[in-house]
Motif scaffolding. Structure first.
Motif, PDB file in Angstrom:
ATOM      1  N   UNK A 499      35.922  67.915  54.240  1.00 54.83           N
ATOM      2  CA  UNK A 499      35.854  69.342  54.560  1.00 54.83           C
ATOM      3  C   UNK A 499      34.494  69.698  55.137  1.00 54.83           C
ATOM      4  N   UNK A 500      33.433  69.126  54.574  1.00 58.10           N
ATOM      5  CA  UNK A 500      32.087  69.364  55.104  1.00 58.10           C
ATOM      6  C   UNK A 500      31.963  68.842  56.521  1.00 58.10           C
ATOM      7  N   UNK A 501      32.549  67.692  56.789  1.00 60.24           N
ATOM      8  CA  UNK A 501      32.483  67.125  58.132  1.00 60.24           C
ATOM      9  C   UNK A 501      33.213  68.007  59.137  1.00 60.24           C
ATOM     10  N   UNK A 502      34.352  68.564  58.729  1.00 62.22           N
ATOM     11  CA  UNK A 502      35.078  69.477  59.616  1.00 62.22           C
ATOM     12  C   UNK A 502      34.235  70.715  59.890  1.00 62.22           C
ATOM     13  N   UNK A 503      33.584  71.238  58.853  1.00 62.93           N
ATOM     14  CA  UNK A 503      32.761  72.436  59.029  1.00 62.93           C
ATOM     15  C   UNK A 503      31.599  72.176  59.978  1.00 62.93           C
ATOM     16  N   UNK A 504      30.973  71.008  59.858  1.00 60.37           N
ATOM     17  CA  UNK A 504      29.863  70.661  60.752  1.00 60.37           C
ATOM     18  C   UNK A 504      30.358  70.553  62.193  1.00 60.37           C
ATOM     19  N   UNK A 505      31.510  69.903  62.387  1.00 60.42           N
ATOM     20  CA  UNK A 505      32.056  69.757  63.737  1.00 60.42           C
ATOM     21  C   UNK A 505      32.391  71.106  64.340  1.00 60.42           C
ATOM     22  N   UNK A 506      32.989  71.995  63.542  1.00 61.35           N
ATOM     23  CA  UNK A 506      33.371  73.308  64.045  1.00 61.35           C
ATOM     24  C   UNK A 506      32.143  74.115  64.449  1.00 61.35           C
ATOM     25  N   UNK A 507      31.110  74.088  63.629  1.00 60.23           N
ATOM     26  CA  UNK A 507      29.900  74.864  63.921  1.00 60.23           C
ATOM     27  C   UNK A 507      29.149  74.295  65.120  1.00 60.23           C
ATOM     28  N   UNK A 508      29.244  72.979  65.316  1.00 58.04           N
ATOM     29  CA  UNK A 508      28.457  72.339  66.379  1.00 58.04           C
ATOM     30  C   UNK A 508      29.173  72.321  67.720  1.00 58.04           C
ATOM     31  N   UNK A 509      30.488  72.588  67.738  1.00 56.35           N
ATOM     32  CA  UNK A 509      31.251  72.484  68.980  1.00 56.35           C
ATOM     33  C   UNK A 509      30.899  73.607  69.949  1.00 56.35           C
ATOM     34  N   UNK A 510      31.161  73.357  71.227  1.00 54.46           N
ATOM     35  CA  UNK A 510      30.937  74.351  72.284  1.00 54.46           C
ATOM     36  C   UNK A 510      31.703  75.622  71.948  1.00 54.46           C
ATOM     37  N   UNK A 511      31.053  76.752  72.029  1.00 54.63           N
ATOM     38  CA  UNK A 511      31.704  78.013  71.717  1.00 54.63           C
ATOM     39  C   UNK A 511      32.547  78.489  72.894  1.00 54.63           C
ATOM     40  N   UNK A 512      33.669  79.112  72.591  1.00 55.27           N
ATOM     41  CA  UNK A 512      34.424  79.776  73.638  1.00 55.27           C
ATOM     42  C   UNK A 512      33.585  80.923  74.200  1.00 55.27           C
ATOM     43  N   UNK A 513      33.656  81.083  75.507  1.00 48.51           N
ATOM     44  CA  UNK A 513      32.793  82.044  76.187  1.00 48.51           C
ATOM     45  C   UNK A 513      31.586  81.396  76.826  1.00 48.51           C
ATOM     46  N   UNK A 514      31.434  80.090  76.597  1.00 48.78           N
ATOM     47  CA  UNK A 514      30.314  79.352  77.191  1.00 48.78           C
ATOM     48  C   UNK A 514      30.723  78.823  78.558  1.00 48.78           C
ATOM     49  N   UNK A 515      30.019  79.198  79.652  1.00 45.19           N
ATOM     50  CA  UNK A 515      30.362  78.646  80.966  1.00 45.19           C
ATOM     51  C   UNK A 515      29.985  77.167  81.047  1.00 45.19           C
ATOM     52  N   UNK A 516      30.844  76.369  81.665  1.00 46.09           N
ATOM     53  CA  UNK A 516      30.602  74.936  81.834  1.00 46.09           C
ATOM     54  C   UNK A 516      30.675  74.584  83.315  1.00 46.09           C
ATOM     55  N   UNK A 517      29.877  73.626  83.719  1.00 46.33           N
ATOM     56  CA  UNK A 517      29.988  73.106  85.073  1.00 46.33           C
ATOM     57  C   UNK A 517      31.153  72.124  85.128  1.00 46.33           C
ATOM     58  N   UNK A 518      31.608  71.825  86.330  1.00 52.93           N
ATOM     59  CA  UNK A 518      32.703  70.869  86.454  1.00 52.93           C
ATOM     60  C   UNK A 518      32.348  69.503  85.878  1.00 52.93           C
ATOM     61  N   UNK A 519      31.149  68.967  86.131  1.00 49.50           N
ATOM     62  CA  UNK A 519      30.804  67.682  85.485  1.00 49.50           C
ATOM     63  C   UNK A 519      30.842  67.773  83.957  1.00 49.50           C
ATOM     64  N   UNK A 520      30.390  68.907  83.383  1.00 49.16           N
ATOM     65  CA  UNK A 520      30.430  69.061  81.931  1.00 49.16           C
ATOM     66  C   UNK A 520      31.887  69.106  81.428  1.00 49.16           C
ATOM     67  N   UNK A 521      32.730  69.815  82.170  1.00 49.17           N
ATOM     68  CA  UNK A 521      34.139  69.854  81.785  1.00 49.17           C
ATOM     69  C   UNK A 521      34.766  68.466  81.861  1.00 49.17           C
ATOM     70  N   UNK A 522      34.425  67.732  82.923  1.00 50.88           N
ATOM     71  CA  UNK A 522      34.998  66.400  83.091  1.00 50.88           C
ATOM     72  C   UNK A 522      34.562  65.465  81.964  1.00 50.88           C
ATOM     73  N   UNK A 523      33.295  65.551  81.584  1.00 51.63           N
ATOM     74  CA  UNK A 523      32.793  64.719  80.485  1.00 51.63           C
ATOM     75  C   UNK A 523      33.518  65.041  79.184  1.00 51.63           C
ATOM     76  N   UNK A 524      33.716  66.337  78.923  1.00 53.88           N
ATOM     77  CA  UNK A 524      34.417  66.733  77.705  1.00 53.88           C
ATOM     78  C   UNK A 524      35.861  66.227  77.715  1.00 53.88           C
ATOM     79  N   UNK A 525      36.535  66.330  78.855  1.00 52.49           N
ATOM     80  CA  UNK A 525      37.911  65.846  78.943  1.00 52.49           C
ATOM     81  C   UNK A 525      37.992  64.352  78.649  1.00 52.49           C
ATOM     82  N   UNK A 526      37.063  63.586  79.220  1.00 50.08           N
ATOM     83  CA  UNK A 526      37.076  62.135  79.016  1.00 50.08           C
ATOM     84  C   UNK A 526      36.812  61.790  77.547  1.00 50.08           C
TER      85      UNK A 526
END
Length: 568
Positions: A499-526
């Motif tokens: 549960x702690x690991x899930x909480x850390x991942x959730x807090x550390x993940x990219x927030x919705x509303x954050x603009x991403x460049x296409x290379x950043x989006x591509x890296x995340x998809x991969x």
């Protein structure tokens, strides 16, 4: 009080006790008779039940029996399936003990009509309670067998009174038929109740074709089928030769599309029969960990086709509980198979979207048409060894929340926060690391339970004053964040390490509303495609919405006909 003398039970009492172990309900009657039909090679089985009358009839189109075999069919321990001790370790049939028909003769009025395929006439025999024929007559009948059990437990009124109500027994009987159907998907099963059709299960190629007929609101596209040959070694120190016939077959509900409120559809079968195996069932639950919403359970049917010498069926009269060799080896194979089935590949994502989901997406697109499309970015090429990866290309971002990804069969909408959360969660699980921090993080107003929780997940905490504590280490992903203190306080609120690991991942993940460049989006998809469970986030939410080209064509009523265009 003097103890009574020990004496042997009369043979008829012994037989009745044994009969009661094998046949304990209407469902047990159906189970035993249908299994005999399957052993006879039947492809169509008709089951008729009159619960209030304690009557069952099972008719099949199997190989049938001639008169000589019919005369012996209901005698004690008579079977055509084993002949000596060695045959007990070569059992490939569902029945083999020769107890079922004899038990039915003792507990009911038993009648069998049958005609062998190579005979021109059939025979009908009525048996006494010893399984001996009392009436024989030639009859006209199609090849196959019809077994009629009447007045079940008629001479055992106490047994009848102790059984569940007829309605409850019918539910158990239905469950038995469902279990048989998923183990033998090529069979047509027709069920009648009180001379009226009740339900029919149509044949299919695999259990994937059967489950939607059994589970309400389940669709074929919600399921993934996988067949995997078992490996040739148990481990490096215990090699075992595996025959080509040994394999594992899996049908699972994709966690982003279906799940259950109860753990009632995790089923394990071995060589054609559902069994109880807490070890293998728990392995399935473990494989689905952190892929489903809270308090939800998977849909999963596992069928093991293994060598008969790896099974000892003689643990329970109904053969539902068995001794299974090499359980730890099978558990590893099951985990590997489920991981493979949950991966994304062209075979398990096509034709999965409904028109209403497409409509919702198009509505969003019309209202928020701020696509940032750049066709100059080339997609990253997946390694040839990573056969589960599809060629995904980031082409846009909607509302700074959804990544629009193009692939050869259509397009996907990927929610960036929960996709990144899945990536981080699996990285954290593999490389969970507590690192020292300097200066320490200061926390105040912690309860004893919160202190205990932080210590439980490996943090060092020292008293730093009145209701003040210094935390001298923290998870590696958090210690450089400005909100590290808030994150640690969140971790203190309870739960285990996972549960702690899930909480850390959730807090550390990219927030919705954050603009991403296409290379950043591509890296995340991969990165997301390379995760073990890419369909859902650790909280069980679906990560992507797939829009297949064929579904889009249907929605826009695009029907290409040679020689016609422009709506003519």
């Amino acid at each position: 009080m003097a103890s009574s003398l020990i004496q042997s039970l009369p043979k008829e009492v012994v037989n009745l006790i044994a009969a009661g172990e094998v046949i304990d309900s209407l469902a047990a009657v159906v189970r035993e008779l249908v299994e005999n039909s399957l052993d006879a090679g039947a492809t169509r089985i008709v089951i008729s039940v009159w619960a209030e009358l304690w009557r069952v009839r099972v008719a099949d189109n199997g190989c049938g029996m001639d008169l000589d075999n019919l005369r012996l069919a209901a005698t004690a321990h008579s079977t055509s399936k084993i002949h000596d001790y060695d045959d007990l370790w070569k059992i490939t049939t569902l029945g083999f003990r020769g107890e079922a028909l004899h038990s039915l003769a003792q507990l009911s009025d038993l009648e069998i009509a049958s005609r062998a395929i190579d005979n021109s006439e059939g025979w009908r025999i009525l048996y006494d309670n010893l399984g001996e024929p009392v009436i024989e007559e030639a009859i006209a009948i199609a090849p196959g067998t019809i077994v009629t059990v009447s007045n079940l437990f008629g001479n055992w009124p106490v047994r009848r009174q102790g059984l569940p109500t007829p309605a409850q027994q019918m539910r158990s009987l239905q469950a038995i038929i469902h279990q048989i159907a998923i183990c033998h998907p090529q069979i047509t099963l027709q069920v009648e109740q009180n001379d009226r059709p009740w339900f029919t299960i149509s044949p299919g190629t695999t259990a994937q074709d059967i489950l939607p007929q059994i589970i309400r609101d389940l669709k074929l596209g919600d399921l993934q089928h996988l067949k995997m040959e078992l490996l040739a070694e148990l481990d490096s120190s215990e090699p075992r030769k595996i025959s080509q016939a040994e394999y594992l077959e899996l049908v699972l509900g994709l966690p982003d599309r279906c799940h259950r409120r109860r753990p009632d559809w995790v089923k394990v079968a071995t060589n054609g029969r559902i069994i109880k195996s807490s070890e293998l069932e728990q392995t399935i639950f473990t494989a689905f960990a952190r892929t489903l919403p809270r308090d939800r359970f998977p849909v999963c049917f596992l069928h093991l086709k293994i060598s008969p010498d790896q099974i000892d069926w003689n643990r329970h009269p109904a053969k539902a509980e068995i001794y299974l060799h090499s359980v730890s080896y099978l558990q590893k194979q099951i985990l590997s198979a489920i991981e493979q089935a949950l991966n994304l590949n062209p075979q398990n994502i096509s034709e999965t979207v409904h028109n209403q989901r497409i409509g919702k997406l198009l509505t969003v697109a019309e209202e928020k048409a701020n696509y940032k499309i750049d066709r100059t970015i080339k997609p990253e090429t997946a390694k040839k060894s990573e056969i589960t990866l599809m060629e995904l290309r980031a082409v846009a971002q909607v509302n700074n929340t959804y990544i629009v990804a193009e692939h050869p069969a259509g397009l996907w909408l990927v929610e960036q926060h929960i996709a990144h959360e899945r990536v981080l969660y699996e990285q954290i699980c593999e490389h969970w690391q507590i690192v020292p921090i300097e200066p320490p993080i200061i926390l105040n107003q912690l309860s004893p339970q919160q202190l205990e929780q932080l210590q439980r997940i490996g943090l060092e905490i020292e008293v730093f004053g009145e209701q003040i504590w210094a935390v001298r280490n923290a998870p590696a992903l958090l210690f450089q964040r400005k909100d590290c203190a808030d994150a640690l306080r969140e971790l203190s609120l309870g739960g285990d390490l996972q549960t702690a690991q899930v909480a850390v991942a959730c807090r550390s993940a990219i927030r919705n509303g954050t603009p991403l460049t296409l290379p950043e989006m591509q890296t995340l998809l991969t990165q997301w495609q390379n995760t073990r469970n890419p369909r859902t986030c650790p909280h069980g939410r679906p990560i992507f919405l797939s829009l297949e080209e064929s579904a889009l064509a249907r929605f826009f009523r695009r029907h290409w006909v040679i020689g016609k265009s422009h709506g003519i």
